[in-house]
Design a protein around this motif. Sequence first.
Motif, PDB file in Angstrom:
ATOM      1  N   THR A  42       1.681  10.430  -0.814  1.00 34.63           N
ATOM      2  CA  THR A  42       0.582   9.463  -0.949  1.00 34.63           C
ATOM      3  C   THR A  42      -0.459   9.684   0.149  1.00 34.63           C
ATOM      4  OG1 THR A  42       1.356   7.693   0.545  1.00 34.63           O
ATOM      5  CG2 THR A  42       2.316   7.763  -1.675  1.00 34.63           C
ATOM      6  N   HIS A  43      -1.687   9.304  -0.168  1.00 34.54           N
ATOM      7  CA  HIS A  43      -2.763   9.301   0.833  1.00 34.54           C
ATOM      8  C   HIS A  43      -3.548   8.014   0.682  1.00 34.54           C
ATOM      9  CE1 HIS A  43      -2.539  13.679  -0.522  1.00 34.54           C
ATOM     10  NE2 HIS A  43      -1.839  13.592   0.585  1.00 34.54           N
ATOM     11  N   LEU A  44      -4.105   7.571   1.795  1.00 36.02           N
ATOM     12  CA  LEU A  44      -5.000   6.415   1.785  1.00 36.02           C
ATOM     13  C   LEU A  44      -6.412   6.947   1.557  1.00 36.02           C
ATOM     14  CD1 LEU A  44      -5.380   3.353   2.532  1.00 36.02           C
ATOM     15  CD2 LEU A  44      -5.900   4.170   4.842  1.00 36.02           C
ATOM     16  N   ARG A  45      -6.998   6.638   0.382  1.00 40.03           N
ATOM     17  CA  ARG A  45      -8.334   7.196   0.128  1.00 40.03           C
ATOM     18  C   ARG A  45      -9.412   6.178   0.494  1.00 40.03           C
ATOM     19  NH1 ARG A  45     -12.669   7.954  -2.830  1.00 40.03           N
ATOM     20  NH2 ARG A  45     -13.459  10.059  -3.173  1.00 40.03           N
ATOM     21  N   MET A  46      -9.506   5.939   1.781  1.00 39.06           N
ATOM     22  CA  MET A  46     -10.593   5.140   2.341  1.00 39.06           C
ATOM     23  C   MET A  46     -10.665   5.544   3.797  1.00 39.06           C
ATOM     24  SD  MET A  46      -8.817   1.328   2.764  1.00 39.06           S
ATOM     25  CE  MET A  46     -10.187   0.582   3.651  1.00 39.06           C
TER      26      MET A  46
ATOM     27  N   MET B  95       2.361   4.313   1.301  1.00 34.67           N
ATOM     28  CA  MET B  95       2.250   4.936   2.634  1.00 34.67           C
ATOM     29  C   MET B  95       3.184   6.131   2.794  1.00 34.67           C
ATOM     30  SD  MET B  95       2.300   1.584   5.166  1.00 34.67           S
ATOM     31  CE  MET B  95       1.267   0.137   4.862  1.00 34.67           C
ATOM     32  N   GLY B  96       3.969   6.442   1.761  1.00 33.95           N
ATOM     33  CA  GLY B  96       5.043   7.416   1.923  1.00 33.95           C
ATOM     34  C   GLY B  96       4.679   8.818   1.456  1.00 33.95           C
ATOM     35  N   LEU B  97       5.708   9.645   1.340  1.00 35.00           N
ATOM     36  CA  LEU B  97       5.566  11.041   0.925  1.00 35.00           C
ATOM     37  C   LEU B  97       4.749  11.135  -0.367  1.00 35.00           C
ATOM     38  CD1 LEU B  97       6.931  13.541   2.272  1.00 35.00           C
ATOM     39  CD2 LEU B  97       8.596  13.512   0.423  1.00 35.00           C
TER      40      LEU B  97
ATOM     41  N   ASP C 115       4.741  -0.852   3.031  1.00 34.52           N
ATOM     42  CA  ASP C 115       4.775   0.401   2.264  1.00 34.52           C
ATOM     43  C   ASP C 115       5.237   0.133   0.829  1.00 34.52           C
ATOM     44  OD1 ASP C 115       4.995   2.912   1.247  1.00 34.52           O
ATOM     45  OD2 ASP C 115       6.468   3.639   2.695  1.00 34.52           O
TER      46      ASP C 115
ATOM     47  N   TYR D 147      -9.697   0.942   7.245  1.00 33.07           N
ATOM     48  CA  TYR D 147      -8.349   0.388   7.055  1.00 33.07           C
ATOM     49  C   TYR D 147      -7.919  -0.413   8.285  1.00 33.07           C
ATOM     50  CZ  TYR D 147      -3.303   0.085   6.837  1.00 33.07           C
ATOM     51  OH  TYR D 147      -2.021  -0.383   6.868  1.00 33.07           O
TER      52      TYR D 147
ATOM     53  N   THR E 156     -14.819  10.135   5.120  1.00 29.63           N
ATOM     54  CA  THR E 156     -13.611  10.840   5.548  1.00 29.63           C
ATOM     55  C   THR E 156     -12.357  10.145   5.003  1.00 29.63           C
ATOM     56  OG1 THR E 156     -13.060   9.617   7.581  1.00 29.63           O
ATOM     57  CG2 THR E 156     -14.783  11.278   7.743  1.00 29.63           C
ATOM     58  N   HIS E 157     -11.304  10.934   4.833  1.00 28.63           N
ATOM     59  CA  HIS E 157      -9.995  10.398   4.472  1.00 28.63           C
ATOM     60  C   HIS E 157      -8.943  11.095   5.321  1.00 28.63           C
ATOM     61  CE1 HIS E 157     -12.220  10.535   0.463  1.00 28.63           C
ATOM     62  NE2 HIS E 157     -12.344   9.324   0.925  1.00 28.63           N
ATOM     63  N   LEU E 158      -7.885  10.380   5.600  1.00 28.87           N
ATOM     64  CA  LEU E 158      -6.728  10.949   6.281  1.00 28.87           C
ATOM     65  C   LEU E 158      -5.819  11.520   5.212  1.00 28.87           C
ATOM     66  CD1 LEU E 158      -5.050  11.105   8.970  1.00 28.87           C
ATOM     67  CD2 LEU E 158      -3.961   8.973   8.178  1.00 28.87           C
ATOM     68  N   ARG E 159      -5.662  12.856   5.175  1.00 31.27           N
ATOM     69  CA  ARG E 159      -4.827  13.414   4.102  1.00 31.27           C
ATOM     70  C   ARG E 159      -3.408  13.668   4.612  1.00 31.27           C
ATOM     71  NH1 ARG E 159      -2.588  17.401   1.423  1.00 31.27           N
ATOM     72  NH2 ARG E 159      -2.809  17.556  -0.840  1.00 31.27           N
ATOM     73  N   MET E 160      -2.734  12.592   4.902  1.00 29.30           N
ATOM     74  CA  MET E 160      -1.303  12.637   5.225  1.00 29.30           C
ATOM     75  C   MET E 160      -0.791  11.231   4.934  1.00 29.30           C
ATOM     76  SD  MET E 160      -1.358  12.497   9.451  1.00 29.30           S
ATOM     77  CE  MET E 160       0.417  12.333   9.660  1.00 29.30           C
ATOM     78  N   PRO E 161       0.504  11.082   4.715  1.00 25.96           N
ATOM     79  CA  PRO E 161       0.999   9.728   4.438  1.00 25.96           C
ATOM     80  C   PRO E 161       0.695   8.784   5.606  1.00 25.96           C
ATOM     81  CG  PRO E 161       2.638  11.364   3.799  1.00 25.96           C
ATOM     82  CD  PRO E 161       1.570  12.099   4.562  1.00 25.96           C
ATOM     83  N   LEU E 162       0.245   7.587   5.255  1.00 25.46           N
ATOM     84  CA  LEU E 162      -0.144   6.620   6.278  1.00 25.46           C
ATOM     85  C   LEU E 162       1.036   6.261   7.185  1.00 25.46           C
ATOM     86  CD1 LEU E 162      -2.494   4.834   7.284  1.00 25.46           C
ATOM     87  CD2 LEU E 162      -1.738   3.086   5.640  1.00 25.46           C
ATOM     88  N   ALA E 163       2.239   6.161   6.602  1.00 21.84           N
ATOM     89  CA  ALA E 163       3.417   5.831   7.423  1.00 21.84           C
ATOM     90  C   ALA E 163       3.664   6.930   8.464  1.00 21.84           C
ATOM     91  CB  ALA E 163       4.650   5.648   6.537  1.00 21.84           C
TER      92      ALA E 163
ATOM     93  N   PRO F 293      -0.673  16.853  -4.372  1.00 23.53           N
ATOM     94  CA  PRO F 293      -0.620  15.916  -3.237  1.00 23.53           C
ATOM     95  C   PRO F 293       0.697  15.974  -2.476  1.00 23.53           C
ATOM     96  CG  PRO F 293      -0.701  14.746  -5.374  1.00 23.53           C
ATOM     97  CD  PRO F 293      -0.461  16.191  -5.669  1.00 23.53           C
TER      98      PRO F 293
ATOM     99  N   LEU G  68       0.893  -1.165   0.000  1.00 24.74           N
ATOM    100  CA  LEU G  68       0.000   0.000   0.000  1.00 24.74           C
ATOM    101  C   LEU G  68       0.926   1.208   0.000  1.00 24.74           C
ATOM    102  CD1 LEU G  68      -3.157   0.420   0.579  1.00 24.74           C
ATOM    103  CD2 LEU G  68      -2.495   0.642   2.971  1.00 24.74           C
TER     104      LEU G  68
END
Lengths: 385, 385
Positions: A124-128, A120-122, A147, A133, B124-131, B52, A118
């Motif tokens: 990128t965003h998780l769109r869910m 997960m880094g700079l 990642d 998740y 909703t979405h988290l708008r930052m890298p997941l890591a 992004p 998935l």
Amino acid sequence: MPDRGFPSEEFRTRITRLQAAMAEAGETALLLTSQADIFYTTGFLTRFWESPARPWFVIIPVQGDPIAVIPSIGADLMSKTWLTDIRTWDAPFPGDDGLSLLSQTLADLVPETGTIGLPMGLETHLRMPLADYHQLTQNLAPRRFVDATNTVQRTREIKSDGEVAKIRAACAIADRAFSRITEYASENTTHGQVFRDFQRILLEEGADWVSYTAGGAGQGGYGDVISPAGDERLTAGDVLMLDTGAVLDGYFCDFDRNFAITRADDAAKRAYDQLYQATDHVLATLRPGHKASDVHAMFVDSLTKQGATPGGGRLGHGLGVTLTEWPSFTPYDHTELRAGMVLTLEPGVEIAPGLFQVHEENIVLRDNGPELLSTRAAATLPILR
Amino acid sequence: MPDRGFPSEEFRTRITRLQAAMAEAGETALLLTSQADIFYTTGFLTRFWESPARPWFVIIPVQGDPIAVIPSIGADLMSKTWLTDIRTWDAPFPGDDGLSLLSQTLADLVPETGTIGLPMGLETHLRMPLADYHQLTQNLAPRRFVDATNTVQRTREIKSDGEVAKIRAACAIADRAFSRITEYASENTTHGQVFRDFQRILLEEGADWVSYTAGGAGQGGYGDVISPAGDERLTAGDVLMLDTGAVLDGYFCDFDRNFAITRADDAAKRAYDQLYQATDHVLATLRPGHKASDVHAMFVDSLTKQGATPGGGRLGHGLGVTLTEWPSFTPYDHTELRAGMVLTLEPGVEIAPGLFQVHEENIVLRDNGPELLSTRAAATLPILR
């Protein structure tokens, strides 16, 4: 204009490249949730992403074809892409918004010892939804989520000829809109009207839509370049900068142009020239094998030698299916630049404290150096009389 | 046109309402990362979110003023909002893209026994890298991150008079663009040209930008309504539907209009009438205290009584600082509807298998029922001759 879409071989090549990177990284499947990654792998193009209501998923197994797990409202459009395995649910469905369908699909594909990549880094965003998740990782344990930023970015950043053709056509639309500047900017026009007309003319010149416009205007330069336009009027001696991300068939351009209103002072002309020379320096010098940070150094070096103060922030970046892509031309980003990357060259100078001018071109990096995708800006600051 | 922006009292009221909800939920601070939540709490309005590359953070403590933790490129614009505590870093910065600054800010605000609310639920979405989020939760342990979807949504869904005025003005822009339909749609025009001209005219009528257009056209109705426009030409007997999310000062409209090209068959006219009657039924019946699912039932009831087959999916939703907001008019969403909510009424009918017509209006719910924000559609299917 290039043909719409891509032949399915283009997508097969992309998937093959992704799968090679996945195999090397030890990822059993890739879970993609963003508009850009899903468009890149499937060709699924819609403005419906503007609605945050529903998540969308595409799974790339390390071997075999992608699987779409999507809201049923997208089934018709997804079935027109090259994908054949399309699984749907009626979204939005509180409590289980595709989560059990996604979990089951991944559980069938990925053995318990496998890993799910998935981004997960700079950048990128998780769109869910984050809670979904968390539930997904529990549903799929002991499978691990890892990642996969590197897998996706090293693949997407090398553009095919077909992709370059679309970005070049998007740039040509903006070129034509800039060439009509006298129709929509002159002394006394409000900034708001200029911004609206600029977008209107981008559409007239063939943009499918205009996802981004920005700019600034002020005496001899500008400060902030991310504010929306207000009711201020252009006045003699202003430097107006307009920047656009116009979209054609899902691909962006991203470059700006500067214009002086009625007259220009020497400092504004000099700043323009310094930026132009610095860009020429990078156009002549940049080669595959340089790092992103090297481009920053080239700009700083050229500007400093010319007696200019380089503007802060990044001085360019990648470009493609989003307005900006990695890497960033900063001192800190050491991504290797490779042939096939589409990049923006975006130096800035600080003319006086808080007073800037910026300059931007779009290029594709070839084996022998940069090839312009935007038509090179005028060699001297254009004055709109 | 309403004045740009809002007085700072408007934001103070919003924060007071959020803080009351936070106190009730036991949240010590709220961490906001999305364009919509940050615009809602600060007034920070820019199209720069299209990139992004950088995360942006606003923290709302349960008592006291919000704190912005943002890339330095946004400092100038954020300083023009009502916020005074603005902390910046030079983004993008690989390895620590604002994370240590954000961690420190939250650690100072929230005691170790406290909780940090983050929207994690539907829409909703988290708008930052997941890591980075994973690292943040480790940096701040034993502080707990909790789902603050309810805190944010119950606050944002009740619009102030100032917000309603902006949405009404956005609707009026779309009304005027629809009223000029004969300028840009007639037999033989390509769908692509209609979509481009529709956006152009929305800009001419005062939209700041056009974040969403969609539509469909086909003999007697249409199937998919999320595809981009192609090179097909409008032909006699087509029903053309255009839908838009035009933006004014950060607020959206979202409604559609239908037009028959040259002539209309009886089934298309009947479907239009059924949708019109069903909408009238809801306009007359809907009151605060109903649930979102009740609206779905009202539509289905009215359409079924008229002998129509209701179209699938949700039949309307919230509207405001994004194109779509919760709740959803489905059988599954039991959100209570309250005075001050801005909503779309969006019934659909299936005329024949795969052949649809949809109809949409925007309203604000008042104590005594719906007040239209869009100008009511024509009572019978307009025919463009």
